[in-house]
Motif scaffolding. Structure first.
Motif, PDB file in Angstrom:
ATOM      1  N   MET A  13       0.850  -1.182   0.000  1.00 45.01           N
ATOM      2  CA  MET A  13       0.000   0.000   0.000  1.00 45.01           C
ATOM      3  C   MET A  13       0.891   1.239   0.000  1.00 45.01           C
ATOM      4  SD  MET A  13      -2.936   1.086   2.779  1.00 45.01           S
ATOM      5  CE  MET A  13      -4.156  -0.067   2.256  1.00 45.01           C
ATOM      6  N   PRO A  14       0.930   2.005  -1.095  1.00 44.28           N
ATOM      7  CA  PRO A  14       1.768   3.208  -1.150  1.00 44.28           C
ATOM      8  C   PRO A  14       1.315   4.250  -0.120  1.00 44.28           C
ATOM      9  CG  PRO A  14       0.928   2.641  -3.328  1.00 44.28           C
ATOM     10  CD  PRO A  14       0.237   1.763  -2.350  1.00 44.28           C
ATOM     11  N   THR A  15       2.277   4.897   0.462  1.00 40.67           N
ATOM     12  CA  THR A  15       1.992   5.940   1.441  1.00 40.67           C
ATOM     13  C   THR A  15       2.823   7.169   1.106  1.00 40.67           C
ATOM     14  OG1 THR A  15       1.558   4.318   3.181  1.00 40.67           O
ATOM     15  CG2 THR A  15       2.042   6.552   3.882  1.00 40.67           C
ATOM     16  N   GLN A  16       2.185   8.329   1.164  1.00 45.16           N
ATOM     17  CA  GLN A  16       2.903   9.593   0.999  1.00 45.16           C
ATOM     18  C   GLN A  16       2.562  10.479   2.186  1.00 45.16           C
ATOM     19  OE1 GLN A  16       2.938  11.470  -2.807  1.00 45.16           O
ATOM     20  NE2 GLN A  16       2.545   9.553  -3.881  1.00 45.16           N
ATOM     21  N   GLN A  17       3.565  11.184   2.658  1.00 47.12           N
ATOM     22  CA  GLN A  17       3.362  12.050   3.813  1.00 47.12           C
ATOM     23  C   GLN A  17       4.031  13.387   3.543  1.00 47.12           C
ATOM     24  OE1 GLN A  17       5.280  11.385   7.844  1.00 47.12           O
ATOM     25  NE2 GLN A  17       3.173  10.721   8.237  1.00 47.12           N
ATOM     26  N   PHE A  18       3.368  14.442   3.948  1.00 45.34           N
ATOM     27  CA  PHE A  18       3.937  15.774   3.778  1.00 45.34           C
ATOM     28  C   PHE A  18       3.468  16.666   4.916  1.00 45.34           C
ATOM     29  CE2 PHE A  18       0.363  14.937   1.018  1.00 45.34           C
ATOM     30  CZ  PHE A  18      -0.534  15.943   1.300  1.00 45.34           C
ATOM     31  N   GLU A  19       4.192  17.754   5.113  1.00 44.95           N
ATOM     32  CA  GLU A  19       3.840  18.719   6.151  1.00 44.95           C
ATOM     33  C   GLU A  19       3.381  20.009   5.497  1.00 44.95           C
ATOM     34  OE1 GLU A  19       6.107  20.988   9.759  1.00 44.95           O
ATOM     35  OE2 GLU A  19       6.189  18.785   9.754  1.00 44.95           O
ATOM     36  N   LEU A  20       2.318  20.572   6.033  1.00 48.72           N
ATOM     37  CA  LEU A  20       1.787  21.850   5.568  1.00 48.72           C
ATOM     38  C   LEU A  20       1.881  22.860   6.703  1.00 48.72           C
ATOM     39  CD1 LEU A  20      -1.567  20.655   3.942  1.00 48.72           C
ATOM     40  CD2 LEU A  20       0.579  21.168   2.771  1.00 48.72           C
ATOM     41  N   THR A  21       2.072  24.112   6.360  1.00 49.62           N
ATOM     42  CA  THR A  21       2.032  25.187   7.343  1.00 49.62           C
ATOM     43  C   THR A  21       0.892  26.113   6.966  1.00 49.62           C
ATOM     44  OG1 THR A  21       4.410  25.051   7.729  1.00 49.62           O
ATOM     45  CG2 THR A  21       3.309  27.086   8.406  1.00 49.62           C
ATOM     46  N   VAL A  22       0.054  26.414   7.938  1.00 47.97           N
ATOM     47  CA  VAL A  22      -1.074  27.318   7.738  1.00 47.97           C
ATOM     48  C   VAL A  22      -0.850  28.533   8.620  1.00 47.97           C
ATOM     49  CG1 VAL A  22      -3.578  27.595   7.953  1.00 47.97           C
ATOM     50  CG2 VAL A  22      -2.615  25.381   7.245  1.00 47.97           C
ATOM     51  N   GLU A  23      -0.804  29.694   8.007  1.00 51.25           N
ATOM     52  CA  GLU A  23      -0.649  30.960   8.732  1.00 51.25           C
ATOM     53  C   GLU A  23      -2.032  31.448   9.144  1.00 51.25           C
ATOM     54  OE1 GLU A  23       2.304  32.344   9.428  1.00 51.25           O
ATOM     55  OE2 GLU A  23       3.496  30.952   8.199  1.00 51.25           O
ATOM     56  N   THR A  24      -2.254  31.574  10.440  1.00 56.41           N
ATOM     57  CA  THR A  24      -3.553  32.065  10.903  1.00 56.41           C
ATOM     58  C   THR A  24      -3.444  33.545  11.259  1.00 56.41           C
ATOM     59  OG1 THR A  24      -3.277  31.617  13.270  1.00 56.41           O
ATOM     60  CG2 THR A  24      -4.001  29.768  11.869  1.00 56.41           C
ATOM     61  N   ARG A  25      -4.591  34.193  11.299  1.00 57.02           N
ATOM     62  CA  ARG A  25      -4.659  35.603  11.690  1.00 57.02           C
ATOM     63  C   ARG A  25      -5.285  35.731  13.073  1.00 57.02           C
ATOM     64  NH1 ARG A  25      -6.345  34.548   6.956  1.00 57.02           N
ATOM     65  NH2 ARG A  25      -8.555  34.774   7.427  1.00 57.02           N
ATOM     66  N   LEU A  56       0.814  21.041  10.066  1.00 57.86           N
ATOM     67  CA  LEU A  56      -0.027  19.865   9.903  1.00 57.86           C
ATOM     68  C   LEU A  56       0.775  18.773   9.225  1.00 57.86           C
ATOM     69  CD1 LEU A  56      -3.049  21.670   8.225  1.00 57.86           C
ATOM     70  CD2 LEU A  56      -2.848  21.123  10.627  1.00 57.86           C
ATOM     71  N   ILE A  57       0.531  17.532   9.608  1.00 60.67           N
ATOM     72  CA  ILE A  57       1.091  16.391   8.898  1.00 60.67           C
ATOM     73  C   ILE A  57      -0.066  15.706   8.186  1.00 60.67           C
ATOM     74  CG2 ILE A  57       2.192  14.139   9.089  1.00 60.67           C
ATOM     75  CD1 ILE A  57       3.782  15.193  11.428  1.00 60.67           C
ATOM     76  N   VAL A  58       0.099  15.500   6.893  1.00 61.51           N
ATOM     77  CA  VAL A  58      -0.919  14.835   6.082  1.00 61.51           C
ATOM     78  C   VAL A  58      -0.319  13.533   5.555  1.00 61.51           C
ATOM     79  CG1 VAL A  58      -2.422  15.021   4.058  1.00 61.51           C
ATOM     80  CG2 VAL A  58      -1.875  17.064   5.420  1.00 61.51           C
ATOM     81  N   THR A  59      -1.014  12.426   5.795  1.00 60.40           N
ATOM     82  CA  THR A  59      -0.586  11.120   5.321  1.00 60.40           C
ATOM     83  C   THR A  59      -1.672  10.571   4.417  1.00 60.40           C
ATOM     84  OG1 THR A  59       0.573  10.753   7.423  1.00 60.40           O
ATOM     85  CG2 THR A  59       0.213   8.825   6.015  1.00 60.40           C
ATOM     86  N   VAL A  60      -1.304  10.223   3.194  1.00 63.75           N
ATOM     87  CA  VAL A  60      -2.238   9.638   2.240  1.00 63.75           C
ATOM     88  C   VAL A  60      -1.741   8.248   1.922  1.00 63.75           C
ATOM     89  CG1 VAL A  60      -3.398   9.906   0.006  1.00 63.75           C
ATOM     90  CG2 VAL A  60      -2.674  11.939   1.282  1.00 63.75           C
ATOM     91  N   GLY A  63      -1.602  10.322  -6.566  1.00 62.66           N
ATOM     92  CA  GLY A  63      -1.893   9.230  -7.480  1.00 62.66           C
ATOM     93  C   GLY A  63      -2.529   8.012  -6.829  1.00 62.66           C
ATOM     94  N   ILE A  64      -3.140   8.191  -5.680  1.00 72.17           N
ATOM     95  CA  ILE A  64      -3.804   7.083  -4.981  1.00 72.17           C
ATOM     96  C   ILE A  64      -5.285   7.127  -5.321  1.00 72.17           C
ATOM     97  CG2 ILE A  64      -4.465   6.223  -2.696  1.00 72.17           C
ATOM     98  CD1 ILE A  64      -1.648   7.086  -1.761  1.00 72.17           C
ATOM     99  N   GLY A  65      -5.801   6.010  -5.832  1.00 70.91           N
ATOM    100  CA  GLY A  65      -7.200   5.961  -6.245  1.00 70.91           C
ATOM    101  C   GLY A  65      -8.153   5.708  -5.101  1.00 70.91           C
ATOM    102  N   THR A  66      -7.833   4.735  -4.251  1.00 67.55           N
ATOM    103  CA  THR A  66      -8.684   4.359  -3.128  1.00 67.55           C
ATOM    104  C   THR A  66      -7.827   4.266  -1.874  1.00 67.55           C
ATOM    105  OG1 THR A  66     -10.098   3.061  -4.590  1.00 67.55           O
ATOM    106  CG2 THR A  66     -10.276   2.620  -2.228  1.00 67.55           C
ATOM    107  N   GLY A  67      -8.233   4.945  -0.810  1.00 68.92           N
ATOM    108  CA  GLY A  67      -7.451   4.887   0.416  1.00 68.92           C
ATOM    109  C   GLY A  67      -7.962   5.856   1.454  1.00 68.92           C
ATOM    110  N   LEU A  68      -7.029   6.379   2.239  1.00 64.04           N
ATOM    111  CA  LEU A  68      -7.358   7.282   3.331  1.00 64.04           C
ATOM    112  C   LEU A  68      -6.411   8.471   3.349  1.00 64.04           C
ATOM    113  CD1 LEU A  68      -7.836   4.670   6.197  1.00 64.04           C
ATOM    114  CD2 LEU A  68      -9.644   5.906   4.985  1.00 64.04           C
ATOM    115  N   CYS A  69      -6.945   9.605   3.745  1.00 62.79           N
ATOM    116  CA  CYS A  69      -6.142  10.809   3.974  1.00 62.79           C
ATOM    117  C   CYS A  69      -6.285  11.153   5.453  1.00 62.79           C
ATOM    118  CB  CYS A  69      -6.648  11.959   3.105  1.00 62.79           C
ATOM    119  SG  CYS A  69      -5.828  13.531   3.430  1.00 62.79           S
ATOM    120  N   HIS A  70      -5.170  11.099   6.163  1.00 65.62           N
ATOM    121  CA  HIS A  70      -5.168  11.421   7.587  1.00 65.62           C
ATOM    122  C   HIS A  70      -4.489  12.777   7.763  1.00 65.62           C
ATOM    123  CE1 HIS A  70      -3.576  11.295  11.759  1.00 65.62           C
ATOM    124  NE2 HIS A  70      -4.792  10.861  11.978  1.00 65.62           N
TER     125      HIS A  70
END
Length: 139
Positions: A1-13, A132-136, A32-39
């Motif tokens: 099961m392929p897994t990709q993980q990345f970090e996002l930064t959100v600037e709040t006001r 944020l950490i996003v794992t797909v 490029g994942i057709g069926t799975g989960l995004c955490h």
């Protein structure tokens, strides 16, 4: 099961909700994942994530009003005030609302309902950079 993980930064006001839906959709599509989960996980104790109505901003304003009534800034009940009167209320709001979400991925896109959006909910009154950490993962 392929897994990709990345970090996002959100600037709040400051306190309020910040929609992440389009940003997340773009990242999921790029995996490029057709069926799975995004955490999605927020790496802070005074901000949270929510799946919420995205068509009418009054819903999020009403939720903020509800939180202000339930957990007011400067409440003398709270001992922890290291960073000001919004410090402990922000922690309490975060615990009650949650630090992560898992969303199904179907046919390469987030399988959200018609009126659902993903939001970062900032509970502090000042502007902050939230990580944020996003794992797909999936097929």
């Amino acid at each position: 099961m392929p897994t990709q993980q990345f970090e996002l930064t959100v600037e709040t006001r400051g306190r309020g909700s910040y929609e992440l839906t389009d940003m997340l959709k773009g990242h999921v599509h790029g995996c490029g994942i057709g069926t799975g989960l995004c955490h999605v996980f927020v790496r802070h104790t005074s901000a949270s994530l929510m799946l919420c109505e995205n068509a009418d901003p009054d819903v999020r304003r009403d939720l903020e009003a509800l939180m202000a009534r339930m957990i007011p800034d400067g409440d003398p009940l709270f001992v922890h005030q290291n960073e000001g009167p919004d410090d402990m209320p922000a922690h309490a709001r975060s615990v009650l609302t949650g630090s992560d979400l898992t969303i199904p991925v179907r046919d390469g896109v987030l399988a959200l309902g018609t009126w659902q959006g993903v939001f970062l909910w900032e509970h502090r009154t000042g502007a902050l950079a939230r990580r944020l950490i996003v794992t797909v993962q999936g097929d």
